[in-house]
Design a protein around this motif. Structure first.
Motif, PDB file in Angstrom:
ATOM      1  N   ASP A 140       0.895  -1.179   0.126  1.00 29.50           N
ATOM      2  CA  ASP A 140      -0.169   0.063  -0.156  1.00 29.50           C
ATOM      3  C   ASP A 140       0.832   1.488  -0.036  1.00 29.50           C
ATOM      4  O   ASP A 140       0.379   2.232  -0.544  1.00 29.50           O
ATOM      5  CB  ASP A 140      -0.968   0.100   1.337  1.00 29.50           C
ATOM      6  CG  ASP A 140      -2.159  -1.045   0.977  1.00 29.50           C
ATOM      7  OD1 ASP A 140      -2.407  -1.256  -0.134  1.00 29.50           O
ATOM      8  OD2 ASP A 140      -2.544  -1.499   1.904  1.00 29.50           O
ATOM      9  N   GLU A 141       1.956   1.370   0.604  1.00 29.05           N
ATOM     10  CA  GLU A 141       2.871   2.364   0.849  1.00 29.05           C
ATOM     11  C   GLU A 141       3.684   2.587  -0.297  1.00 29.05           C
ATOM     12  O   GLU A 141       4.648   1.374  -0.383  1.00 29.05           O
ATOM     13  CB  GLU A 141       3.330   2.500   2.235  1.00 29.05           C
ATOM     14  CG  GLU A 141       4.356   3.660   2.481  1.00 29.05           C
ATOM     15  CD  GLU A 141       3.287   5.034   2.229  1.00 29.05           C
ATOM     16  OE1 GLU A 141       3.830   6.008   1.958  1.00 29.05           O
ATOM     17  OE2 GLU A 141       2.216   4.860   2.853  1.00 29.05           O
ATOM     18  N   TYR A 142       3.967   3.481  -1.128  1.00 30.33           N
ATOM     19  CA  TYR A 142       5.006   3.440  -2.245  1.00 30.33           C
ATOM     20  C   TYR A 142       6.311   3.405  -1.640  1.00 30.33           C
ATOM     21  O   TYR A 142       6.796   4.269  -0.614  1.00 30.33           O
ATOM     22  CB  TYR A 142       4.939   4.771  -2.933  1.00 30.33           C
ATOM     23  CG  TYR A 142       5.961   4.939  -3.888  1.00 30.33           C
ATOM     24  CD1 TYR A 142       6.008   4.236  -5.206  1.00 30.33           C
ATOM     25  CD2 TYR A 142       6.967   5.761  -3.645  1.00 30.33           C
ATOM     26  CE1 TYR A 142       6.908   4.505  -6.058  1.00 30.33           C
ATOM     27  CE2 TYR A 142       7.958   6.106  -4.816  1.00 30.33           C
ATOM     28  CZ  TYR A 142       7.815   5.230  -5.827  1.00 30.33           C
ATOM     29  OH  TYR A 142       8.939   5.435  -6.660  1.00 30.33           O
ATOM     30  N   THR A 143       7.137   2.696  -1.939  1.00 34.19           N
ATOM     31  CA  THR A 143       8.656   2.577  -1.583  1.00 34.19           C
ATOM     32  C   THR A 143       9.463   2.448  -2.890  1.00 34.19           C
ATOM     33  O   THR A 143       9.078   1.894  -3.963  1.00 34.19           O
ATOM     34  CB  THR A 143       9.240   1.517  -0.671  1.00 34.19           C
ATOM     35  OG1 THR A 143       8.748   0.110  -1.417  1.00 34.19           O
ATOM     36  CG2 THR A 143       8.379   1.657   0.661  1.00 34.19           C
ATOM     37  N   PRO A 144      10.449   3.376  -3.239  1.00 32.55           N
ATOM     38  CA  PRO A 144      11.103   3.310  -4.399  1.00 32.55           C
ATOM     39  C   PRO A 144      11.868   2.009  -4.550  1.00 32.55           C
ATOM     40  O   PRO A 144      11.989   1.268  -3.578  1.00 32.55           O
ATOM     41  CB  PRO A 144      12.267   4.314  -4.506  1.00 32.55           C
ATOM     42  CG  PRO A 144      12.368   4.523  -3.046  1.00 32.55           C
ATOM     43  CD  PRO A 144      11.043   4.382  -2.283  1.00 32.55           C
ATOM     44  N   TYR A 145      12.021   1.517  -5.994  1.00 32.53           N
ATOM     45  CA  TYR A 145      12.567   0.327  -6.073  1.00 32.53           C
ATOM     46  C   TYR A 145      13.994   0.343  -5.889  1.00 32.53           C
ATOM     47  O   TYR A 145      14.635   1.291  -6.343  1.00 32.53           O
ATOM     48  CB  TYR A 145      12.324  -0.129  -7.380  1.00 32.53           C
ATOM     49  CG  TYR A 145      12.872  -1.534  -7.625  1.00 32.53           C
ATOM     50  CD1 TYR A 145      12.580  -2.966  -7.196  1.00 32.53           C
ATOM     51  CD2 TYR A 145      14.199  -1.519  -8.539  1.00 32.53           C
ATOM     52  CE1 TYR A 145      13.147  -3.950  -7.492  1.00 32.53           C
ATOM     53  CE2 TYR A 145      14.825  -2.898  -8.834  1.00 32.53           C
ATOM     54  CZ  TYR A 145      14.409  -3.948  -8.385  1.00 32.53           C
ATOM     55  OH  TYR A 145      14.950  -5.213  -8.517  1.00 32.53           O
ATOM     56  N   LYS A 146      14.804  -0.433  -5.166  1.00 31.33           N
ATOM     57  CA  LYS A 146      16.046  -0.532  -5.084  1.00 31.33           C
ATOM     58  C   LYS A 146      16.997  -1.608  -5.485  1.00 31.33           C
ATOM     59  O   LYS A 146      16.340  -2.909  -5.057  1.00 31.33           O
ATOM     60  CB  LYS A 146      16.743  -0.553  -3.557  1.00 31.33           C
ATOM     61  CG  LYS A 146      15.953   0.827  -2.840  1.00 31.33           C
ATOM     62  CD  LYS A 146      16.206   0.785  -1.528  1.00 31.33           C
ATOM     63  CE  LYS A 146      15.449   1.846  -0.712  1.00 31.33           C
ATOM     64  NZ  LYS A 146      15.522   1.710   0.477  1.00 31.33           N
TER      65      LYS A 146
END
Length: 147
Positions: A140-146
């Motif tokens: 649900d929460e956006y996290t950048p792809y690493k």
């Protein structure tokens, strides 16, 4: 994972940052349709197995060099867990033009089996070219792809 390296060709910053969500209604219908059609077209090729070579007019140089074997591997992995692609629904757009000159379109995918809800994330650069696409488990929460 090979799938993620296939799918993501855009490196987002790894430090913790607040990402600005764009108002979906402020984005032109033409741009939304362009991104939706691109994602749908790529996922539809998983069904037909008639993979298309991406043109540098439409995608960034690194995405244009994507091999058919890499596409096949990614399709096999998503097919194994979720089955055939049906459709996708736009949930939010992250305006990341400040750090990476792109907008991140986040879709929820609808597949034959939805035990694992999939996010389909597509990057569109300010130059109008696609910079990347990945599919992964929905958060649900956006996290950048690493990487």
């Amino acid at each position: 994972m090979r799938i993620l390296s296939f799918c993501l060709l855009l490196l987002l910053i790894s430090c913790k940052t607040t990402y600005r969500r764009a108002d979906i209604s402020s984005i032109s219908q033409k741009e939304k349709a362009k991104v939706y059609d691109f994602g749908r077209r790529l996922l539809e090729t998983c069904k037909t197995r008639q993979f298309i070579q991406l043109s540098e007019r439409e995608v960034s140089k690194s995405l244009a060099t994507l091999s058919l074997a890499e596409m096949q591997n990614a399709c096999d992995a998503i097919g194994k867990t979720n089955g055939k692609f049906i459709d996708m629904k736009l949930i939010e757009v992250i305006d990341d033009t400040y750090t990476s000159n792109s907008k991140v379109y986040r879709y929820k995918g609808n597949f034959e089996r939805n035990d694992v809800v999939r996010e389909i994330r597509i990057w569109l650069g300010t130059d109008g070219k696609f910079q990347g696409i990945i599919w992964k488990e929905w958060q649900d929460e956006y996290t950048p792809y690493k990487k």
